[in-house]
Design a protein around this motif. Structure first.
Motif, PDB file in Angstrom:
ATOM      1  N   ARG A   1       0.844  -1.213   0.000  1.00  0.00           N
ATOM      2  CA  ARG A   1       0.000   0.000   0.000  1.00  0.00           C
ATOM      3  C   ARG A   1       0.874   1.256   0.000  1.00  0.00           C
ATOM      4  O   ARG A   1       0.557   2.257  -0.633  1.00  0.00           O
ATOM      5  CB  ARG A   1      -0.910  -0.035   1.230  1.00  0.00           C
TER       6      ARG A   1
ATOM      7  N   GLU B   1       3.788   1.522  -1.398  1.00  0.00           N
ATOM      8  CA  GLU B   1       4.298   1.696  -2.767  1.00  0.00           C
ATOM      9  C   GLU B   1       3.217   2.307  -3.658  1.00  0.00           C
ATOM     10  O   GLU B   1       3.491   3.170  -4.487  1.00  0.00           O
ATOM     11  CB  GLU B   1       4.793   0.360  -3.314  1.00  0.00           C
ATOM     12  N   HIS B   2       1.982   1.861  -3.443  1.00  0.00           N
ATOM     13  CA  HIS B   2       0.856   2.416  -4.197  1.00  0.00           C
ATOM     14  C   HIS B   2       0.703   3.914  -3.884  1.00  0.00           C
ATOM     15  O   HIS B   2       0.583   4.737  -4.795  1.00  0.00           O
ATOM     16  CB  HIS B   2      -0.413   1.626  -3.827  1.00  0.00           C
TER      17      HIS B   2
ATOM     18  N   GLU C   1      -7.096   9.739  -1.263  1.00  0.00           N
ATOM     19  CA  GLU C   1      -6.997   8.471  -0.496  1.00  0.00           C
ATOM     20  C   GLU C   1      -6.840   8.741   0.998  1.00  0.00           C
ATOM     21  O   GLU C   1      -7.353   8.009   1.830  1.00  0.00           O
ATOM     22  CB  GLU C   1      -5.825   7.615  -1.021  1.00  0.00           C
TER      23      GLU C   1
END
Ligand SMILES: Cc1cc2nc3c(=O)[nH]c(=O)nc-3n(C[C@H](O)[C@H](O)[C@H](O)COP(=O)(O)OP(=O)(O)OC[C@H]3O[C@@H](n4cnc5c(N)ncnc54)[C@H](O)[C@@H]3O)c2cc1C
Length: 385
Positions: free
Chosen positions: A217, A219-220, A232
């Motif tokens: 997550r 890295e996202h 987000e």
């Protein structure tokens, strides 16, 4: 200047604070810093650190606090939320302290310590410690090289590391509503999200973000555009606490987003004949409680006091005498293990998705909230790492 009392190896806040504090006490200090530390960093350190009262007192003694205070904001209240309605809140007035902590700019802290060292008496910059030991003759080698310390490894000291598989995502934010000095933290498995009140760029409505998430997550999140990241983040806050957006307002990024892998680690030994470990070279904790550097600065405070006392009581002992160093280790190992155990325990408690555990941890939070003395004890520990 040859024949140093102490060679301080490392380039971070712990090494610099130690070199400054030792020089103020009259010791001759060799500072073995890495040449890279003198170059401007490739990416800015976007972290804000929550520093406790003991850390601030040390920075006051080192005379860096007046300048750092301009890049800091006090925490007057803490609002901690669980994932099933559990709440825990602390305030400075309830604890009878002026503030619970200060949120400081990590990069500015290191810059100001480096600046102060340029004018410190009895401190000489020397080449880094190599495979053959300290680059100069010194009675004591103080290793403050952070978690990847090569000198610690060369001494054969093991550093049992337990990777959490989580990364700490950090950034600076601006909000559309004033923070009123309230630090907010949401435990929502697998995330732990903290908004720390800060004073820049907007003195009343800025935050430092620390968001601990699983590596994939993180890295996202790092790959998102600023607008996508903000969306987000807002969604995560809303899911954690439907009342939060009304208190915080809209959040926008004021810095790049960066991330650090998180782990729990302890050195197998902290001292030996002529050497001592401090800061992340000795211990690494999860940043959920904002204690890593606080522990490192408490190490500095303790070692400096132990050396000063030994010089007064037993002037024949060199600063590298193992008996003296063991006094330091005895005073520091227990509080560090306790803090590591507390943060690790909280992390596992909130990682468990089974319903009874969810209920239990949220009920536990609310129980601590109602038990004044337990709450005061907990916050007292955090104020004085
Ligand atoms: C996301 C995040 C948020 C955090 N928030 C908080 C917080 O709110 N409060 C808090 O108290 N802590 C916090 N921490 C923890 C804090 O960052 C660390 O505990 C602290 O930086 C440790 O300082 P140090 O000087 O021991 O190590 P480091 O900061 O790692 O510094 C060591 C330095 O020495 C250099 N070095 C290595 N080898 C050598 C050598 N041989 N010679 C010379 N130099 C060498 C390294 O390159 C490095 O620059 C946080 C950490 C993370 C990841």
């Amino acid at each position: 200047m040859a024949g140093f009392d102490v060679c301080v190896s490392g380039s971070g806040a712990v090494a610099m604070s130690l070199a400054l504090a030792l020089s103020a006490d009259g010791w001759k200090v060799a500072w073995a810093r890495s040449p890279e530390s003198t170059k401007p960093p490739a990416t800015p350190d976007v972290r804000t650190y929550a520093l406790n009262a003991r850390a601030i007192q040390l920075l006051e003694r080192l005379r860096v606090w007046p300048a750092l205070k301009a890049h800091s904001a006090p925490v007057m209240e803490m609002d901690v939320r669980g994932d099933e309605g559990g709440t825990l809140s602390f305030s400075a007035w309830q604890q009878c302290v002026r503030e619970l902590a200060w949120i400081v700019d990590a990069a500015e802290l290191e810059r100001l310590l480096g600046e102060a060292l340029r004018f410190a008496p009895r401190v000489e910059v020397v080449p880094p410690v190599g495979e053959h030991g300290a680059p100069v003759e010194a009675a004591l080698l103080a290793i403050c090289e952070g978690k990847h310390s090569s000198t610690r490894s060369a001494l054969g000291v093991s550093f049992a590391r337990q990777e959490y598989g989580h990364w700490g995502v950090a950034a600076r934010l601006k909000a559309t509503q004033a923070h009123h000095g309230v630090a907010r933290q949401w435990f929502r498995s697998p995330d732990i999200l903290a908004l720390l009140p800060f004073n820049q760029p907007d003195p009343l409505a800025s935050y430092g973000l620390v968001w601990s998430v699983p590596q994939a997550r993180a890295e996202h999140l790092l790959a998102l555009s600023p607008a996508e990241f903000e969306r987000e983040l807002q969604d995560a806050i809303l899911q954690s606490d439907p009342t939060a957006p009304a208190k915080v307002g809209e959040l926008s990024l004021t810095s790049p987003v960066a991330a650090w892998p998180l782990a729990l680690a302890q050195a197998s030994r902290w001292t030996g004949p002529g050497w001592v470990l401090l800061g992340d070279a000795a211990h690494q904790v999860h940043p959920l409680a904002g204690q890593g550097l606080n522990l490192g600065l408490a190490d500095v405070d303790t070692l400096v006091a132990v050396l000063k006392q030994a010089r007064a009581d037993e002037p024949w002992r060199a600063p590298g005498d193992e008996r003296t160093l063991r006094r330091y280790a005895r005073q520091r190992e227990w509080p560090t293990k306790a803090m590591a155990g507390l943060t690790d325990g909280l992390l596992y408690l909130f990682a468990d998705q089974r319903v009874p555990m969810k209920d239990l941890r949220n009920a536990g939070m609310s129980l601590v909230q109602r038990l004044g003395p337990v709450k005061s004890w907990l916050i007292g520990k955090a104020l004085d790492a």
